[in-house]
Design an enzyme around this catalytic site. Structure first.
Site, PDB file in Angstrom:
ATOM      1  N   HIS A 305       0.801  -1.236   0.000  1.00 11.86           N
ATOM      2  CA  HIS A 305       0.000   0.000   0.000  1.00 11.86           C
ATOM      3  C   HIS A 305       0.828   1.277   0.000  1.00 11.86           C
ATOM      4  O   HIS A 305       0.455   2.268   0.634  1.00 11.86           O
ATOM      5  CB  HIS A 305      -0.969   0.012   1.193  1.00 11.86           C
ATOM      6  CG  HIS A 305      -1.944  -1.126   1.165  1.00 11.86           C
ATOM      7  ND1 HIS A 305      -2.812  -1.341   0.122  1.00 11.86           N
ATOM      8  CD2 HIS A 305      -2.173  -2.133   2.053  1.00 11.86           C
ATOM      9  CE1 HIS A 305      -3.535  -2.413   0.372  1.00 11.86           C
ATOM     10  NE2 HIS A 305      -3.165  -2.918   1.529  1.00 11.86           N
ATOM     11  N   HIS A 334      -5.015  -1.162   7.407  1.00  9.06           N
ATOM     12  CA  HIS A 334      -4.789  -1.342   5.967  1.00  9.06           C
ATOM     13  C   HIS A 334      -3.600  -2.241   5.640  1.00  9.06           C
ATOM     14  O   HIS A 334      -3.724  -3.175   4.858  1.00  9.06           O
ATOM     15  CB  HIS A 334      -4.637   0.030   5.297  1.00  9.06           C
ATOM     16  CG  HIS A 334      -4.961   0.052   3.831  1.00  9.06           C
ATOM     17  ND1 HIS A 334      -5.981  -0.698   3.277  1.00  9.06           N
ATOM     18  CD2 HIS A 334      -4.405   0.746   2.805  1.00  9.06           C
ATOM     19  CE1 HIS A 334      -6.031  -0.458   1.972  1.00  9.06           C
ATOM     20  NE2 HIS A 334      -5.094   0.404   1.658  1.00  9.06           N
TER      21      HIS A 334
END
Ligand SMILES: *[C@@H]1O[C@H](CO)[C@@H](O)[C@H](O)[C@H]1NC(C)=O
Ligand SMILES: *[C@@H]1O[C@H](CO)[C@@H](O)[C@H](O)[C@H]1NC(C)=O
Ligand SMILES: *[C@@H]1O[C@H](CO)[C@@H](O)[C@H](O)[C@H]1NC(C)=O
Ligand SMILES: *[C@@H]1O[C@H](CO)[C@@H](O)[C@H](O)[C@H]1NC(C)=O
Ligand SMILES: [Fe+2]
Length: 431
Positions: A305, A334
């Site tokens: 990410h 995340h």
């Protein structure tokens, strides 16, 4: 007679030693576990039985109770401070939603009020149910203990993490997004509700959204966050927010801000203006601590990410606001790993910036993010790709203890521990 070490034994000793050294350095548990699909128990299959019960704190002295029934029943909660004796009742609303071919059960939403702090309440959902639940309200003053966990999902690892959280005497759970990993398969939201009910019906679970909550399918389901907003109604109205995707609240001596990484955050957005106003209203005498939750981390030295707009642009626009307000800690999810940074601002160590912590290691089915950027940046103090959860114990206006509890197989081990001090207690960084 000399003791002979068998070759196989030798191998085991060697493997054990290696393993031990490995454990001391880092502990990678890369194998994902499958979803544990939870079905309705036999005794709650009748259409009026409440299930998927969870609660969240609303305002100073209220608690929202949410539950699901198969068919329409009364949205009334009966509650009191002794088991089986309910002096109070509150009535709320019912809603349901449709998603492609799926139709949800009746989702009940009731706010109980005039609750005393740090008190156990016993309650029943609806007039036809004999299931009794209980919750404890958070304390009015410090100390308070938070459980913090992101990217939870519903696998065997999730269950392991939840078992560890159940063993701690936490007052409130904070979740920086990615709850069920239903990923458009709506029955998985029901399964997730059943999996977390034993914990989420007992302590307030305060959540914000991650990318897995969006669930938009072009041409089939154009609305975003349908299931999330219907099932996890957070106290946004009370904090002057117009969206369930971002809100704030006070608990004990802590002001908690839940930001939305997947709604507008540019300087012209409602969220940005709301955040400015919200930070402006914080009274550090009343809440010496400010804690912020986001989903996509602004600081991250994992290869997963990198460069997403929710991280880079949101940070570009909002980091200054948090810095000026002297926010103490920022939690993110995340990235499916654990990482703790020093106090940072604008990419550099800064004594007046917040500590950033990525806690996306709840145990979802996508598994761990185990590749890191080398060398480890100076501002990253601890990073490891293992499942686990965090606990933030805010002891008083100046000191908090942060611990990261790793799932060593199915046993929890404190693998990272650090003291945090609030900016409001440091004259050099006074807000
Ligand atoms: C019920 O829903 C209505 C309309 O959405 C809202 O105005 C009202 O505040 C809700 N009541 C409760 C108790 O949540
Ligand atoms: C709930 O109980 C009431 C009274 O006992 C009864 O009239 C009603 O039909 C019940 N509702 C359901 C959905 O079981
Ligand atoms: C979760 O863990 C508990 C404790 O080990 C176990 O009893 C339970 O069956 C597990 N739940 C699921 C859905 O696997
Ligand atoms: C706050 O807690 C810390 C850690 O227990 C302690 O050292 C400190 O003296 C406390 N401060 C006050 C003002 O009580
Ligand atoms: Fe995510």
């Amino acid at each position: 007679m000399a003791v002979q070490v068998q070759p196989l034994k030798k191998y085991f000793i060697f493997a054990f030693t290696l393993g031990f050294v490995g454990v001391a350095v880092s502990y990678d548990r890369p194998l994902p576990r499958k979803d544990v699909f939870v079905s309705l128990a036999e005794d709650i299959v009748d259409s009026a039985s409440p299930h998927q019960v969870h609660i969240c704190k609303v305002g100073e002295d209220k608690m929202r109770i949410s539950w699901v029934t198969k068919s329409p029943t009364s949205s009334t909660v009966y509650y009191g401070t002794s088991p089986g004796i309910y002096e109070n009742s509150a009535t709320g609303n019912t809603s349901s939603y449709e998603y492609f071919l799926y139709k949800s059960g009746q989702i009940h939403d009731v706010v109980t009020h005039q609750l005393k702090p740090n008190t156990v309440y016993y309650y029943r959902c609806g007039s036809n149910s004999t299931r009794e639940f209980s919750f404890k309200t958070p304390p009015a003053q410090l100390p308070i203990r938070f459980a913090v966990i992101g990217d939870l999902g519903q696998t065997g690892w999730t269950n392991s993490t939840l078992n560890h959280i159940a063993e701690s005497s936490y007052d409130m759970l904070l979740l920086p997004g990615d709850l069920s990993y239903a990923d458009t398969l709506q029955p998985l939201w029901d399964s997730f509700g059943l999996l977390v009910e034993p914990l989420a019906s007992q302590r307030p679970w305060m959540v914000t959204e991650g990318n897995h909550e969006i669930e938009k399918i072009p041409f089939i389901h154009s609305q975003k966050f349908t299931a999330y907003n219907a099932r996890w109604h957070m106290p946004f109205e009370e904090s002057g927010s117009t969206s369930n995707l971002y809100y704030s609240f006070n608990v004990a001596g802590v002001h908690v801000i839940m930001l939305g990484s997947y709604t507008d955050f540019d300087p012209n957005s409602d969220q940005y203006k709301w955040l400015q106003g919200d930070l402006g209203k914080v009274d550090r005498a009343k809440t010496p601590w400010i804690v912020v939750l986001i989903h996509a981390p602004w600081y991250n030295s994992n290869t997963a990410h990198q460069g997403e707009s929710e991280s880079t642009d949101m940070k570009k626009y909002m980091e200054g606001l948090l810095y000026q307000a002297r926010v103490d800690v920022v939690f993110a999810g995340h990235v499916h790993a654990y990482e703790r940074f020093t106090r940072v601002y604008n990419e550099k160590a800064d004594d007046c910036g917040p500590v950033h912590i990525t806690i996306g290691d709840g145990g979802n089915r996508e598994g761990l993010a185990s590749k890191y950027i080398d060398p480890q940046p100076d501002i990253s103090l601890f990073r490891e790709a293992s499942f686990g959860h965090g606990q933030l114990e805010v002891l008083n206006a100046s000191h908090a203890l942060w611990t990261w509890h790793r799932n060593d197989d199915d046993v929890q081990v404190v693998a990272d521990l650090t003291w945090l001090t609030s900016h409001s207690s440091d004259p050099a960084c006074e807000p």
